[in-house]
Motif scaffolding. Sequence first.
Motif, mmCIF file in Angstrom:
data_model
loop_
_atom_site.group_PDB
_atom_site.id
_atom_site.type_symbol
_atom_site.label_atom_id
_atom_site.label_comp_id
_atom_site.label_asym_id
_atom_site.label_seq_id
_atom_site.Cartn_x
_atom_site.Cartn_y
_atom_site.Cartn_z
ATOM 1 N N SER B 370 0.844 -1.193 0.000
ATOM 2 C CA SER B 370 0.000 0.000 0.000
ATOM 3 C C SER B 370 0.880 1.244 0.000
ATOM 4 O O SER B 370 1.825 1.339 0.783
ATOM 5 C CB SER B 370 -0.902 0.046 1.246
ATOM 6 N N ARG B 378 -2.686 4.227 8.527
ATOM 7 C CA ARG B 378 -3.627 3.390 9.272
ATOM 8 C C ARG B 378 -4.840 2.968 8.452
ATOM 9 O O ARG B 378 -5.617 2.114 8.880
ATOM 10 C CB ARG B 378 -4.054 4.119 10.547
ATOM 11 N N PHE B 379 -5.028 3.568 7.276
ATOM 12 C CA PHE B 379 -6.147 3.131 6.425
ATOM 13 C C PHE B 379 -5.910 1.748 5.812
ATOM 14 O O PHE B 379 -6.842 1.148 5.282
ATOM 15 C CB PHE B 379 -6.394 4.149 5.298
ATOM 16 N N PHE B 383 -11.210 -3.876 6.338
ATOM 17 C CA PHE B 383 -12.507 -3.231 6.517
ATOM 18 C C PHE B 383 -12.520 -1.864 5.853
ATOM 19 O O PHE B 383 -13.438 -1.519 5.102
ATOM 20 C CB PHE B 383 -12.851 -3.123 8.002
ATOM 21 N N ARG B 384 -11.476 -1.064 6.126
ATOM 22 C CA ARG B 384 -11.412 0.283 5.539
ATOM 23 C C ARG B 384 -11.298 0.238 4.021
ATOM 24 O O ARG B 384 -11.770 1.126 3.322
ATOM 25 C CB ARG B 384 -10.226 1.047 6.147
ATOM 26 N N TYR B 385 -10.646 -0.815 3.511
ATOM 27 C CA TYR B 385 -10.538 -0.970 2.056
ATOM 28 C C TYR B 385 -11.819 -1.572 1.463
ATOM 29 O O TYR B 385 -11.847 -1.946 0.283
ATOM 30 C CB TYR B 385 -9.345 -1.876 1.704
ATOM 31 N N GLY B 386 -12.862 -1.690 2.270
ATOM 32 C CA GLY B 386 -14.166 -2.092 1.735
ATOM 33 C C GLY B 386 -14.304 -3.568 1.433
ATOM 34 O O GLY B 386 -15.140 -3.974 0.630
ATOM 35 N N LYS B 387 -13.495 -4.405 2.091
ATOM 36 C CA LYS B 387 -13.522 -5.829 1.774
ATOM 37 C C LYS B 387 -14.557 -6.601 2.590
ATOM 38 O O LYS B 387 -14.696 -7.809 2.424
ATOM 39 C CB LYS B 387 -12.137 -6.426 1.969
ATOM 40 N N PRO B 403 -4.067 -5.686 2.291
ATOM 41 C CA PRO B 403 -5.222 -6.218 3.007
ATOM 42 C C PRO B 403 -5.969 -7.206 2.109
ATOM 43 O O PRO B 403 -6.274 -6.889 0.959
ATOM 44 C CB PRO B 403 -6.063 -4.974 3.295
ATOM 45 N N GLU B 407 -11.499 -12.532 -1.464
ATOM 46 C CA GLU B 407 -10.908 -12.809 -2.774
ATOM 47 C C GLU B 407 -9.576 -13.552 -2.639
ATOM 48 O O GLU B 407 -9.167 -14.268 -3.554
ATOM 49 C CB GLU B 407 -10.738 -11.511 -3.590
#
Lengths: 447, 447
Positions: B370, B378-379, B383-387, B403, B407
């Motif tokens: 990343s 910290r992003f 969860f924050r990456y929408g997974k 993250p 998938e």
Amino acid sequence: MENQMQEKASKAKAASVLLANVSTDAKDKALEAMAQALEKNKQIIFDANQKDLDAAAAMIEKGDMSAALYDRLKLSDAKFKDMVSGIRDVAKLEDPVGKTLSTLVLDDGLTLYQVSCPIGVIGVIFEARPDVVPQVMSLCLKSGNATIFKGGSEAKNSNRALFDVLTDAMKTIPEIPVGAFQLAESREDVAEMLKLDQYIDLLIPRGSNDFVKYIQDNTRISVLGHTSGICHAYVAESANLDTAYTVCLDSKIQYPAACNAIETLLVDDKIAEKFLPEMCRIYQNNGVELRFDDASYKIAEAAGIPDLKKAADEDWDTEYNDLILSIKIVGNVDEAIEHINKHGSHHTDVILSTDQKEIDKFAGLVDSSSVMINASSRFADGFRYGKGAEVGISTNKIHSRGPVGMEGLMIYKYILSGSGHVVKDYVGDSAKPYKHEKTQEKYCRLQ
Amino acid sequence: MENQMQEKASKAKAASVLLANVSTDAKDKALEAMAQALEKNKQIIFDANQKDLDAAAAMIEKGDMSAALYDRLKLSDAKFKDMVSGIRDVAKLEDPVGKTLSTLVLDDGLTLYQVSCPIGVIGVIFEARPDVVPQVMSLCLKSGNATIFKGGSEAKNSNRALFDVLTDAMKTIPEIPVGAFQLAESREDVAEMLKLDQYIDLLIPRGSNDFVKYIQDNTRISVLGHTSGICHAYVAESANLDTAYTVCLDSKIQYPAACNAIETLLVDDKIAEKFLPEMCRIYQNNGVELRFDDASYKIAEAAGIPDLKKAADEDWDTEYNDLILSIKIVGNVDEAIEHINKHGSHHTDVILSTDQKEIDKFAGLVDSSSVMINASSRFADGFRYGKGAEVGISTNKIHSRGPVGMEGLMIYKYILSGSGHVVKDYVGDSAKPYKHEKTQEKYCRLQ
């Protein structure tokens, strides 16, 4: 030796970061320069190949090399032409680097891009074939991967000549970082390469089953490849018999030494008496030796098939790589699936059937990288699958499976673009919610 | 022990083929049954957890366990609620199995489908946290992967209670194959699991860096995970200083024990005198201990920053997991990139800059999973990456990187559908050409 190999790997690693960011235009220019350099230096390469052939001829006399290996080693005009056109074909392939694979708006002004990038450093370990050098080098260059080549000592002079001509040609394009491609030459280098997991991200061994297995067993680096191809065809009761005769024959004899040729024919007992005698005659007319289980032996015997031979237990786990086929009767598609998942190598398996429910079951439950429905196992191949070029066939269950093209040399990175966004605003009682909206926006870099 | 572990793995492998083909509806029903069973059996689970807590309390008294481990072990009402809602969240995720990823017409009537399928058998090895069981079990069930759990002995009773309640609930849905989920309990089981590469396709270790490293070093099975998170923020000359203060602070202190917190701040020498003193004050006001290289030390000293401490060589390679930060001055973005690629763990790195050319260079050349542009490290989180759910964070260069959500538990198979097509028609002088036409057609199975 260790220091020399480490130094090469370290140089490749350093160059890999730069190579990952070279423009498509520069890479394609380098590929064209490589193709032209091969044409220009054809004589040098053939002279080097002749040295290897002379040494090989001496080894054959002493019984230390097979004629097949000699053939693989020998460059011909046709092979040389294929080498050159192969490089130009890779130049025509779409650049796989820098593609935006997905875009997600996390919040206003905070966008997450998943962008394709090269894996990094590939280690290619191969036996006699010198044509591997231009083929793999062009694929790795186009996909932005640095590469360390380790060829067999029997092709030492050919590999060195090809490597030097190709990397010299690359140097005419200043954007290509020096040191991205390395050639390892000593026998000890293989063992050293296997230890260099801090530099090498993926190993691609090309050679015999034993060779690939040795590599897999002796390194922590991920290995892309397969050790064996024990492929099956299952003929169901509902099969169209003409289709079955044609596909089962092609799957065995079209190129019996290939990993995607079948080794075992499974026949549903409800169709066996009708199907098997004619199938046996067709195989025998094409020089295939047949090895029967008890039930198929009886059917063949009753039909007057000559030269009957029983299969031994180990036949079901054997890759013949030859005009030999074992034959077994099964009660239904479930028994066929069970046999294949137990004895197969998860490579390629065929069903001959016209019953969609049965086909779905077979395609769903057979745990192989390729499942063929009323088509020959021999189609399982990178070129036939439209990949432009084949990196290898993988029976791994992660990353890449089946015939692998340039996509197997790619991974991705996430790029999150914000304007001062911090996580503390998105946690706790007054947390801002995430939007998580997919968009089609691409990550754009200046160039 | 070996036989018991092998037997469990063999059962999971056999069930995995069936689980790969269970309908979405049946999987979602099973997930709802699991959530309800947890709610119904809450007391049983808390009683089991209390047993573990009693044993843990005794260990703490003897100095054999840390308070942090005790906290991770302890189930609370809030944690329990999250467990239950987590299972229902997974039921809402799209079924990743059976998606047609690409379709290619090789010739008339000969179509190649690339279809997503589960990896097979996942081995999950984890320490104290019992909440791993419902979380991973629901993800693996939805993605069709059989799973072997091996939890830490300190959570033995909690894990067993959760495992039994959840697998009993699954049994109410007949389509879910029995044996797909297995629990290993003895200490020797870990060593045995690591050897079972014929059954287990992927290992996911969750725990300390040393624990993950031990797993990586002792198995041939592919491992998804990361051993350390040495993350950096680089403040360029062009950085917006307010943005830099905010992002650099959040990246360090929002949760310093996380792998995606930064350990080193790199500052361009042209902005250092202007930026660094205020940044140091902000960090110190938030309890962060600072360790300076020579150049930044001088700047801080001149600005009258108290409690100055020099960084040692090993600081640049240290994951503090604590409120400690090392600071270094660099000459430009190239030096920053070089430092990050040499000392970082290829996890998450941040650039603070308003110069697009510089940002592109950083995003392109930093070899990390990343890269954050003007946003907090910290992003980097599933969860924050929408997974929806996070399987882990991977610093691998193949299969999954960064993250990883559901998938990362998927692979694909090729299904080639023909009507008697054979390879011999496509080779030789009168070879039919391949069409290789991409289409949007999906592979459909009857259900």
